[in-house]
Design an enzyme around this catalytic site. Sequence first.
Site, PDB file in Angstrom:
ATOM      1  N   LYS A 229       0.815  -1.226   0.000  1.00 29.54           N
ATOM      2  CA  LYS A 229       0.000   0.000   0.000  1.00 29.54           C
ATOM      3  C   LYS A 229       0.844   1.270   0.000  1.00 29.54           C
ATOM      4  O   LYS A 229       2.031   1.259   0.299  1.00 29.54           O
ATOM      5  CB  LYS A 229      -0.997  -0.049   1.152  1.00 29.54           C
ATOM      6  CG  LYS A 229      -2.137  -1.020   0.783  1.00 29.54           C
ATOM      7  CD  LYS A 229      -3.327  -0.945   1.667  1.00 29.54           C
ATOM      8  CE  LYS A 229      -4.420  -1.862   1.075  1.00 29.54           C
ATOM      9  NZ  LYS A 229      -5.435  -2.207   2.059  1.00 29.54           N
ATOM     10  N   ARG A 263      -4.098 -10.186   4.646  1.00 29.68           N
ATOM     11  CA  ARG A 263      -4.534 -10.111   3.240  1.00 29.68           C
ATOM     12  C   ARG A 263      -3.373  -9.576   2.416  1.00 29.68           C
ATOM     13  O   ARG A 263      -2.996  -8.413   2.561  1.00 29.68           O
ATOM     14  CB  ARG A 263      -5.751  -9.190   3.133  1.00 29.68           C
ATOM     15  CG  ARG A 263      -6.330  -9.096   1.729  1.00 29.68           C
ATOM     16  CD  ARG A 263      -7.455  -8.082   1.666  1.00 29.68           C
ATOM     17  NE  ARG A 263      -8.026  -8.023   0.331  1.00 29.68           N
ATOM     18  CZ  ARG A 263      -7.507  -7.327  -0.675  1.00 29.68           C
ATOM     19  NH1 ARG A 263      -6.389  -6.624  -0.507  1.00 29.68           N
ATOM     20  NH2 ARG A 263      -8.092  -7.321  -1.858  1.00 29.68           N
TER      21      ARG A 263
HETATM   22  N1  HH2 Z   1      -7.533  -3.598   0.598  1.00 25.75           N
HETATM   23  C1  HH2 Z   1      -7.860  -3.562  -0.709  1.00 25.75           C
HETATM   24  C2  HH2 Z   1      -9.036  -4.176  -1.161  1.00 25.75           C
HETATM   25  N2  HH2 Z   1      -9.825  -4.860  -0.318  1.00 25.75           N
HETATM   26  N3  HH2 Z   1     -10.288  -5.658   1.848  1.00 25.75           N
HETATM   27  C3  HH2 Z   1      -9.974  -5.733   3.152  1.00 25.75           C
HETATM   28  N4  HH2 Z   1     -10.757  -6.438   4.002  1.00 25.75           N
HETATM   29  N5  HH2 Z   1      -8.853  -5.122   3.657  1.00 25.75           N
HETATM   30  C4  HH2 Z   1      -8.014  -4.400   2.864  1.00 25.75           C
HETATM   31  O1  HH2 Z   1      -7.018  -3.845   3.385  1.00 25.75           O
HETATM   32  C5  HH2 Z   1      -8.327  -4.294   1.468  1.00 25.75           C
HETATM   33  C6  HH2 Z   1      -9.498  -4.948   0.989  1.00 25.75           C
HETATM   34  C7  HH2 Z   1      -6.973  -2.861  -1.660  1.00 25.75           C
HETATM   35  O2  HH2 Z   1      -6.008  -3.742  -2.201  1.00 25.75           O
HETATM   36  P1  HH2 Z   1      -6.125  -4.422  -3.650  1.00 25.75           P
HETATM   37  O3  HH2 Z   1      -7.310  -5.346  -3.670  1.00 25.75           O
HETATM   38  O4  HH2 Z   1      -4.864  -5.067  -4.037  1.00 25.75           O
HETATM   39  O5  HH2 Z   1      -6.337  -3.215  -4.631  1.00 25.75           O
HETATM   40  P2  HH2 Z   1      -7.575  -2.680  -5.426  1.00 25.75           P
HETATM   41  O6  HH2 Z   1      -8.633  -2.281  -4.432  1.00 25.75           O
HETATM   42  O7  HH2 Z   1      -7.037  -1.511  -6.218  1.00 25.75           O
HETATM   43  O8  HH2 Z   1      -8.085  -3.798  -6.302  1.00 25.75           O
END
Ligand code: HH2
Length: 286
Positions: A229, A263
Site C-alpha cells: 500500500k 490479506r
Molecule cells: N484492501 C484492498 C481491497 N480490499 N479488503 C480488506 N478487508 N482489507 C483491505 O485492506 C483491502 C481490501 C486494496 O487492495 P487491492 O485489492 O490489491 O487493490 P484494489 O482495491 O485496487 O483492487
Amino acid sequence: MPGEARGQRSWRCRERIFDLSLHPLVMGVVNITPDSFSDGGRFLDPGAAVAHGRRLLAEGADLLDLGAESTRPGAAPVPPGEQLRRLTPVITALAADGACLSVDTAGADVAERVLALGAHAINDVTALGDSAMAATVARQGAGLVLMHMQGTPATMQQDPHYDDAVREIACWLGERAAAARAAGVAPECIALDPGIGFGKTVRHNLELIARLDELAALGHPLVVGASRKSFLGKLLDLPVEERLEGSLVAAAVAAFEGASILRVHDVAATVRASRVAAALRAARRR
Ligand code: HH2
C-alpha cells in the site's frame, strides 16, 4: 488490553472452520480487474486469474480473496453484472479444486450469487453499506469481513481526520459487528479489519498496525491488509513493485500485535515472515 485476552480462536466460513490459535491465516489476493493499484490488468483474463490463485495456494495461502472491483482512490464502481461476469469462471474453477474463497464485494446481489457458486466468505469493505448484505451472508453461514473506511474510494484520501484513529475505528467496528450479529450473522463468522489505506494518513496506518492489540477487545479475528500500500511507498519513497520488504514488516508486526488474517499479494514470503512473528508473539505470552 493484556495480550492474553484474545478474541475468537477460530473463524467459520460455511463448513470451513479455521483454527487461528497457531499462526495467522494468509489470504492471497486475486484481483480480476483492469485497474487495481498494484496488479491491475494482470489477472483480468479468467485463465490467468485461476492460474494465479492456484499459484498462491501452492505457496501456502489458506484462502483467496477474489475481487472484481478496485477500491483504490478514485476507482470507478463496477456494476454487479460485470463483477459476476469476471468472478463466475474463476470461482467455478477454484471451488472445484476445493479452495476456500472469499469474494471482495459490497453488493448483496453479487454476494448471493457468489455464495451460490461455492464461495465461503464475503469481504465487505463498506461493512454492510448494502442493508441486505448481513442477511445474505447469514443465510449461508458464510464468513464475513467488515472493514473500516472513512468516506468512499472517491473521497477517502482527501484530508482524512480522527482525534484518535485507533479508538474511533475500534468503536465503529464494534458497532458494525453488533449490527451484523443483530441481523443474524453468527459471531464465529465475523472478522474485523481496520482498513489500512482507506481514508487514513501514513501516521493513521502506522498507529493502526502498531496498536492493533487494542482492537482485540472487540472479540473477533482481525484482518490486516497492508500489502504494497501507498503508505509504504511514501515511507520508503518506492513504487508499488518495490514494496515487498515494507509489506513483510507490516504483516509481521500486525501478526505480532494479534492479526489473525493477513490479506496479501506476496504469499510465500508472507507465510514465512508471519510464522516467525507468530512464534515471537507466542514467546512473549509465556
Ligand atoms: N484492501 C484492498 C481491497 N480490499 N479488503 C480488506 N478487508 N482489507 C483491505 O485492506 C483491502 C481490501 C486494496 O487492495 P487491492 O485489492 O490489491 O487493490 P484494489 O482495491 O485496487 O483492487
